[in-house]
Design a protein around this motif. Sequence first.
Motif, PDB file in Angstrom:
ATOM      1  N   GLY A 134      75.153  -5.756 -38.418  1.00 12.87           N
ATOM      2  CA  GLY A 134      75.564  -7.002 -39.049  1.00 12.87           C
ATOM      3  C   GLY A 134      76.953  -6.896 -39.650  1.00 12.87           C
ATOM      4  N   ASP A 135      77.405  -7.995 -40.241  1.00  8.24           N
ATOM      5  CA  ASP A 135      78.769  -8.062 -40.767  1.00  8.24           C
ATOM      6  C   ASP A 135      78.997  -7.042 -41.885  1.00  8.24           C
ATOM      7  OD1 ASP A 135      79.232 -10.112 -39.026  1.00  8.24           O
ATOM      8  OD2 ASP A 135      78.873 -11.697 -40.498  1.00  8.24           O
ATOM      9  N   PHE A 136      80.240  -6.580 -41.955  1.00  8.18           N
ATOM     10  CA  PHE A 136      80.626  -5.660 -43.023  1.00  8.18           C
ATOM     11  C   PHE A 136      80.916  -6.425 -44.308  1.00  8.18           C
ATOM     12  CE2 PHE A 136      82.239  -3.123 -39.317  1.00  8.18           C
ATOM     13  CZ  PHE A 136      81.404  -2.025 -39.489  1.00  8.18           C
ATOM     14  N   ASP A 137      80.628  -5.797 -45.412  1.00 14.02           N
ATOM     15  CA  ASP A 137      81.161  -6.209 -46.706  1.00 14.02           C
ATOM     16  C   ASP A 137      82.302  -5.251 -47.027  1.00 14.02           C
ATOM     17  OD1 ASP A 137      79.312  -8.237 -47.106  1.00 14.02           O
ATOM     18  OD2 ASP A 137      77.858  -6.894 -48.034  1.00 14.02           O
ATOM     19  N   LEU A 138      83.492  -5.791 -47.251  1.00 16.11           N
ATOM     20  CA  LEU A 138      84.638  -4.950 -47.587  1.00 16.11           C
ATOM     21  C   LEU A 138      84.759  -4.863 -49.103  1.00 16.11           C
ATOM     22  CD1 LEU A 138      87.283  -6.068 -44.938  1.00 16.11           C
ATOM     23  CD2 LEU A 138      85.622  -4.206 -44.831  1.00 16.11           C
ATOM     24  N   VAL A 139      84.555  -3.668 -49.613  1.00 17.18           N
ATOM     25  CA  VAL A 139      84.516  -3.442 -51.056  1.00 17.18           C
ATOM     26  C   VAL A 139      85.704  -2.574 -51.463  1.00 17.18           C
ATOM     27  CG1 VAL A 139      83.155  -2.529 -52.965  1.00 17.18           C
ATOM     28  CG2 VAL A 139      82.004  -3.545 -50.979  1.00 17.18           C
ATOM     29  N   PRO A 140      86.505  -3.015 -52.435  1.00 11.66           N
ATOM     30  CA  PRO A 140      87.630  -2.180 -52.885  1.00 11.66           C
ATOM     31  C   PRO A 140      87.129  -0.866 -53.483  1.00 11.66           C
ATOM     32  CG  PRO A 140      87.848  -4.434 -53.679  1.00 11.66           C
ATOM     33  CD  PRO A 140      86.462  -4.304 -53.137  1.00 11.66           C
ATOM     34  N   SER A 141      87.808   0.211 -53.160  1.00 11.43           N
ATOM     35  CA  SER A 141      87.446   1.511 -53.717  1.00 11.43           C
ATOM     36  C   SER A 141      87.919   1.604 -55.165  1.00 11.43           C
ATOM     37  CB  SER A 141      88.083   2.636 -52.893  1.00 11.43           C
ATOM     38  OG  SER A 141      87.897   3.881 -53.524  1.00 11.43           O
ATOM     39  N   LEU A 142      87.040   2.083 -56.030  1.00 10.12           N
ATOM     40  CA  LEU A 142      87.400   2.243 -57.437  1.00 10.12           C
ATOM     41  C   LEU A 142      88.201   3.517 -57.667  1.00 10.12           C
ATOM     42  CD1 LEU A 142      84.015   1.200 -59.110  1.00 10.12           C
ATOM     43  CD2 LEU A 142      86.047  -0.208 -58.708  1.00 10.12           C
ATOM     44  N   LEU A 143      88.117   4.440 -56.711  1.00 10.68           N
ATOM     45  CA  LEU A 143      88.785   5.729 -56.875  1.00 10.68           C
ATOM     46  C   LEU A 143      90.163   5.773 -56.230  1.00 10.68           C
ATOM     47  CD1 LEU A 143      85.743   8.106 -56.193  1.00 10.68           C
ATOM     48  CD2 LEU A 143      86.629   7.318 -58.396  1.00 10.68           C
ATOM     49  N   ARG A 144      90.342   4.979 -55.166  1.00 11.83           N
ATOM     50  CA  ARG A 144      91.618   5.001 -54.436  1.00 11.83           C
ATOM     51  C   ARG A 144      92.139   3.577 -54.291  1.00 11.83           C
ATOM     52  NH1 ARG A 144      90.824   8.328 -49.014  1.00 11.83           N
ATOM     53  NH2 ARG A 144      93.080   7.922 -48.943  1.00 11.83           N
ATOM     54  N   PRO A 145      93.038   3.156 -55.155  1.00 13.58           N
ATOM     55  CA  PRO A 145      93.593   1.803 -55.069  1.00 13.58           C
ATOM     56  C   PRO A 145      94.217   1.540 -53.696  1.00 13.58           C
ATOM     57  CG  PRO A 145      94.216   2.846 -57.132  1.00 13.58           C
ATOM     58  CD  PRO A 145      93.582   3.915 -56.293  1.00 13.58           C
ATOM     59  N   GLY A 146      93.979   0.351 -53.157  1.00  7.17           N
ATOM     60  CA  GLY A 146      94.509  -0.001 -51.846  1.00  7.17           C
ATOM     61  C   GLY A 146      93.607   0.411 -50.705  1.00  7.17           C
ATOM     62  N   THR A 147      92.501   1.086 -51.032  1.00  9.74           N
ATOM     63  CA  THR A 147      91.538   1.530 -50.026  1.00  9.74           C
ATOM     64  C   THR A 147      90.275   0.681 -50.129  1.00  9.74           C
ATOM     65  OG1 THR A 147      92.361   3.796 -50.110  1.00  9.74           O
ATOM     66  CG2 THR A 147      90.149   3.485 -49.231  1.00  9.74           C
ATOM     67  N   PHE A 148      89.675   0.377 -48.976  1.00 10.47           N
ATOM     68  CA  PHE A 148      88.457  -0.425 -48.951  1.00 10.47           C
ATOM     69  C   PHE A 148      87.336   0.347 -48.262  1.00 10.47           C
ATOM     70  CE2 PHE A 148      91.820  -3.448 -49.512  1.00 10.47           C
ATOM     71  CZ  PHE A 148      91.284  -4.436 -50.323  1.00 10.47           C
ATOM     72  N   LEU A 149      86.099  -0.029 -48.595  1.00 12.43           N
ATOM     73  CA  LEU A 149      84.915   0.555 -47.982  1.00 12.43           C
ATOM     74  C   LEU A 149      84.203  -0.521 -47.181  1.00 12.43           C
ATOM     75  CD1 LEU A 149      83.559   2.518 -51.091  1.00 12.43           C
ATOM     76  CD2 LEU A 149      85.127   3.337 -49.317  1.00 12.43           C
ATOM     77  N   ALA A 150      83.907  -0.232 -45.905  1.00 13.14           N
ATOM     78  CA  ALA A 150      83.157  -1.156 -45.054  1.00 13.14           C
ATOM     79  C   ALA A 150      81.678  -0.826 -45.202  1.00 13.14           C
ATOM     80  CB  ALA A 150      83.599  -1.028 -43.603  1.00 13.14           C
ATOM     81  N   VAL A 151      80.942  -1.740 -45.842  1.00 11.08           N
ATOM     82  CA  VAL A 151      79.549  -1.491 -46.220  1.00 11.08           C
ATOM     83  C   VAL A 151      78.621  -2.413 -45.435  1.00 11.08           C
ATOM     84  CG1 VAL A 151      77.914  -1.472 -48.154  1.00 11.08           C
ATOM     85  CG2 VAL A 151      80.311  -0.824 -48.528  1.00 11.08           C
ATOM     86  N   VAL A 152      77.445  -1.896 -45.048  1.00  8.42           N
ATOM     87  CA  VAL A 152      76.422  -2.708 -44.388  1.00  8.42           C
ATOM     88  C   VAL A 152      75.114  -2.588 -45.166  1.00  8.42           C
ATOM     89  CG1 VAL A 152      77.436  -2.441 -42.099  1.00  8.42           C
ATOM     90  CG2 VAL A 152      75.686  -0.828 -42.861  1.00  8.42           C
TER      91      VAL A 152
END
Length: 225
Positions: A134-152
């Motif tokens: 299914g679709d990803f949720d793009l979540v900003p990383s709290l540890l690395r600014p400018g980085t995102f996590l693709a979550v399912v």
Amino acid sequence: MVSLRADAFFDGRYFNLKEFYEGKLAVAETGLMKAAGIGAGVGRDRYRAHVQSSGLDPKLAKTVRGLVYPRPGVKTLSPAAFIYTKAPRILAAFESGGTIRPVKGSKFLWIPTENVPRLGGRKMKPLEVESRFGDFDLVPSLLRPGTFLAVVRARRNAKSGRVRSIIKLKRQPKKADRIVMFTLVKFTSLRKRLDIAGVERGLEAEWPEIVARSLAEAFTNEDRG
């Protein structure tokens, strides 16, 4: 008419020089083909050992192969040992180091995590993961600014640790695990970890000795026979 032949008289016997030299050439071909085989094997093993000693994945080391040309059954006085890898871009990147950036208009590099399932011996691509989970949720990383996590949303098997899709279930579970599949970064840097040129110099220095040893062994075996 007189027939003149290039023969030699030695120890009370005639020798056909043509047959004599052809026999010696055949022995030389055998020795040189053996040298090429040894060179291919030694080169492959040296490259693999170098990749593994650098701390890279042993599977990457096993992509290095060695071949002899011409192929078995054909002999020549100029055989070649060919050492190559099935992952030339990856090894080249770790040899030169540098920065890797997205291509083809992409804004991010999608780096797979250990949660990404394998498909045909490789990790699934983002579109393949999205099709299954299914679709990803793009979540900003709290540890690395400018980085995102693709979550399912999925379920993880408590025993095996495998991630299972829930999108085809008739009843969607009220609770599901949020699994990070990819880390999205704008660029990544690779430090230089390989010295392929150094391995090549070592092999080139050792090659004459391999040839000399193989030829000497071939002619010694002929004399004994």
